[in-house]
Design a protein around this motif. Structure first.
Motif, short mmCIF file in Angstrom:
data_model
loop_
_atom_site.label_atom_id
_atom_site.label_comp_id
_atom_site.label_asym_id
_atom_site.label_seq_id
_atom_site.Cartn_x
_atom_site.Cartn_y
_atom_site.Cartn_z
N ASP A 174 12.21 32.24 23.14
CA ASP A 174 10.78 32.43 23.34
C ASP A 174 10.20 33.31 22.23
O ASP A 174 9.10 33.04 21.72
CB ASP A 174 10.52 33.05 24.71
CG ASP A 174 9.04 33.10 25.05
OD1 ASP A 174 8.41 32.02 25.11
OD2 ASP A 174 8.51 34.21 25.26
N VAL A 177 10.16 31.17 18.72
CA VAL A 177 9.12 30.16 18.51
C VAL A 177 7.72 30.77 18.42
O VAL A 177 6.77 30.08 18.06
CB VAL A 177 9.15 29.07 19.62
CG1 VAL A 177 10.45 28.29 19.55
CG2 VAL A 177 8.95 29.68 21.00
N ASN A 186 8.11 25.45 17.37
CA ASN A 186 7.19 25.65 18.49
C ASN A 186 6.50 24.35 18.86
O ASN A 186 6.33 24.03 20.04
CB ASN A 186 6.16 26.73 18.13
CG ASN A 186 5.49 27.31 19.37
OD1 ASN A 186 5.80 26.93 20.49
ND2 ASN A 186 4.57 28.23 19.16
N GLN A 188 7.67 21.26 18.31
CA GLN A 188 8.65 20.38 18.95
C GLN A 188 8.91 20.80 20.40
O GLN A 188 9.04 19.98 21.30
CB GLN A 188 9.97 20.41 18.17
CG GLN A 188 9.89 19.83 16.77
CD GLN A 188 11.21 19.97 16.03
OE1 GLN A 188 12.24 19.44 16.46
NE2 GLN A 188 11.20 20.71 14.94
N TYR A 189 8.96 22.11 20.59
CA TYR A 189 9.18 22.66 21.94
C TYR A 189 8.04 22.26 22.88
O TYR A 189 8.27 21.85 24.01
CB TYR A 189 9.29 24.18 21.83
CG TYR A 189 9.51 24.90 23.14
CD1 TYR A 189 10.53 24.53 24.01
CD2 TYR A 189 8.72 25.99 23.49
CE1 TYR A 189 10.74 25.20 25.21
CE2 TYR A 189 8.92 26.68 24.68
CZ TYR A 189 9.93 26.28 25.53
OH TYR A 189 10.13 26.95 26.71
N GLN A 193 8.24 20.06 26.33
CA GLN A 193 7.71 20.57 27.60
C GLN A 193 6.78 19.55 28.25
O GLN A 193 6.81 19.35 29.47
CB GLN A 193 6.96 21.89 27.37
CG GLN A 193 7.87 23.09 27.15
CD GLN A 193 7.08 24.37 26.97
OE1 GLN A 193 6.19 24.46 26.13
NE2 GLN A 193 7.40 25.37 27.78
N LEU A 201 15.24 19.43 27.02
CA LEU A 201 14.68 20.74 26.71
C LEU A 201 15.79 21.77 26.53
O LEU A 201 15.78 22.55 25.57
CB LEU A 201 13.74 21.18 27.83
CG LEU A 201 12.83 22.38 27.56
CD1 LEU A 201 11.89 22.08 26.40
CD2 LEU A 201 12.02 22.72 28.81
N PHE A 204 17.67 21.14 23.28
CA PHE A 204 16.90 21.58 22.12
C PHE A 204 17.05 23.10 21.94
O PHE A 204 17.28 23.58 20.81
CB PHE A 204 15.42 21.22 22.30
CG PHE A 204 14.53 21.71 21.20
CD1 PHE A 204 14.54 21.09 19.95
CD2 PHE A 204 13.69 22.79 21.40
CE1 PHE A 204 13.71 21.53 18.92
CE2 PHE A 204 12.86 23.25 20.39
CZ PHE A 204 12.88 22.61 19.14
N ILE A 205 16.92 23.85 23.03
CA ILE A 205 17.06 25.31 22.95
C ILE A 205 18.49 25.68 22.54
O ILE A 205 18.70 26.56 21.69
CB ILE A 205 16.70 25.97 24.29
CG1 ILE A 205 15.23 25.73 24.62
CG2 ILE A 205 17.00 27.47 24.28
CD1 ILE A 205 14.81 26.17 26.01
N GLN A 208 19.35 25.68 18.92
CA GLN A 208 18.81 26.77 18.11
C GLN A 208 19.65 28.04 18.23
O GLN A 208 19.29 29.09 17.67
CB GLN A 208 17.36 27.09 18.52
CG GLN A 208 16.45 25.89 18.72
CD GLN A 208 16.55 24.85 17.64
OE1 GLN A 208 16.57 25.17 16.44
NE2 GLN A 208 16.58 23.57 18.04
#
Length: 298
Positions: A174, A177, A186, A188-189, A193, A201, A204-205, A208
């Motif tokens: 959090d 991004v 951010n 893409q996130y 969502q 989701l 993806f996190i 990273q």
């Protein structure tokens, strides 16, 4: 990779808690050199044989004392979660009606945590239940409630997820991004969502993680030896419990009984529809006989 993510919440909520109604007391003679205890946990679905670890002397002495007094006899495995664990030892479960809430009983005391990095939550591990960190920051064990790990084998990727501080991963993501240099992440996130696919989701996190650790100088994954990795990917277990609950013993015969108990039908609250009672006995044998008979070193 994602098939076991949802079980993390069970690991967080495992903390539960525990009065001996038996009047008859039995005092075992002190062990002689070379002797040890063999524990037999009997149920309607079969017997499990277990050893208790010298590295957790307070938990070992307490379990032997309670078992020799008949404390556990006729108590229930009152909480069963398939592919996770079977839990019992709540004195309130003796003769408990079908609607009685269980999990809050104790003999009236806790035991200080006895963590040991070599004692892990592999399949068959005996571990002590406890109250949650918020009211039990020292992670002290309940005086009588214990659980036996079933778990499942993990792939290396699944093991990495289990061994990562997911809460910190999410919090640092959090922060990441919201940095200007990561505007593309951010965006893409935000799209993911909107899509609403939780698995995508999380993936993806998770992807990273390396960037997060480098950006913030964080180490999100707990160290794990190759032996631990080999055990969790072959025998299986539940690694996210390590360092959170005290492992004090291990089932050395009757692992299939754990599977049978874990397979029973349960109702809301994870209590079996048909009670699974236990009877726990203590036998003194030479440590060599135990190791030779059951093919275990401990």
């Amino acid at each position: 990779m994602m098939r076991k993510i949802g079980m993390i919440c069970f690991a967080i909520s495992l903390a539960l808690i525990s009065c001996n109604t038996n009047e008859e007391k039995t005092t075992l003679a002190p062990l002689k050199e070379g002797e040890d205890y063999l524990i037999t946990i009997s149920t309607r679905l079969g017997d499990m044989k277990a050893v208790l670890y010298d590295q957790t002397p307070q938990h070992k002495a307490n379990f032997v004392k309670l078992a020799s007094e008949g404390f556990f006899d006729d108590l229930l495995f009152h909480r069963i979660i398939k592919d996770f664990m079977i839990q019992g030892g709540d004195p309130d479960s003796r003769n408990a009606g079908p609607d009685k809430m269980l999990g809050g009983g104790s003999p009236g005391y806790n035991i200080p945590a006895e963590f040991n990095q070599d004692l892990i939550h592999e399949k068959g591990a005996l571990s002590a239940a406890r109250k949650g960190d918020r009211i039990n920051p020292k992670k002290e064990s309940n005086g009588s409630q214990f659980f036996i790990v079933q778990g499942t084998p993990f792939s290396r990727e699944e093991l990495a997820v289990q061994n990562t501080d997911i809460k910190s991963l999410f919090a640092l993501f959090d922060s990441l991004v919201n940095m200007e240099q990561f505007n593309d992440l951010n965006a893409q996130y935000g799209e993911l969502q909107m899509d609403g696919d939780r698995e995508k989701l999380f993936k993806f996190i998770w992807e990273q993680k390396g960037t997060i650790e480098k950006q913030f100088g964080a180490e999100l994954e707990k160290p794990m030896t190759e032996k631990q990795k080999s055990t969790y990917t072959s025998v299986g277990g539940y690694p996210s419990l390590d360092g959170e609950y005290t492992v004090f013993g291990k089932v050395v015969s009757g692992l299939e009984v754990i599977d049978k108990i874990a397979d029973v039908a349960t109702q809301p609250g994870d209590r079996p529809v048909e009670d699974v009672k236990m009877e726990v006995k203590v036998e003194v044998l030479s440590k060599k006989e135990i190791m030779d008979t059951y093919g275990v070193e401990y």
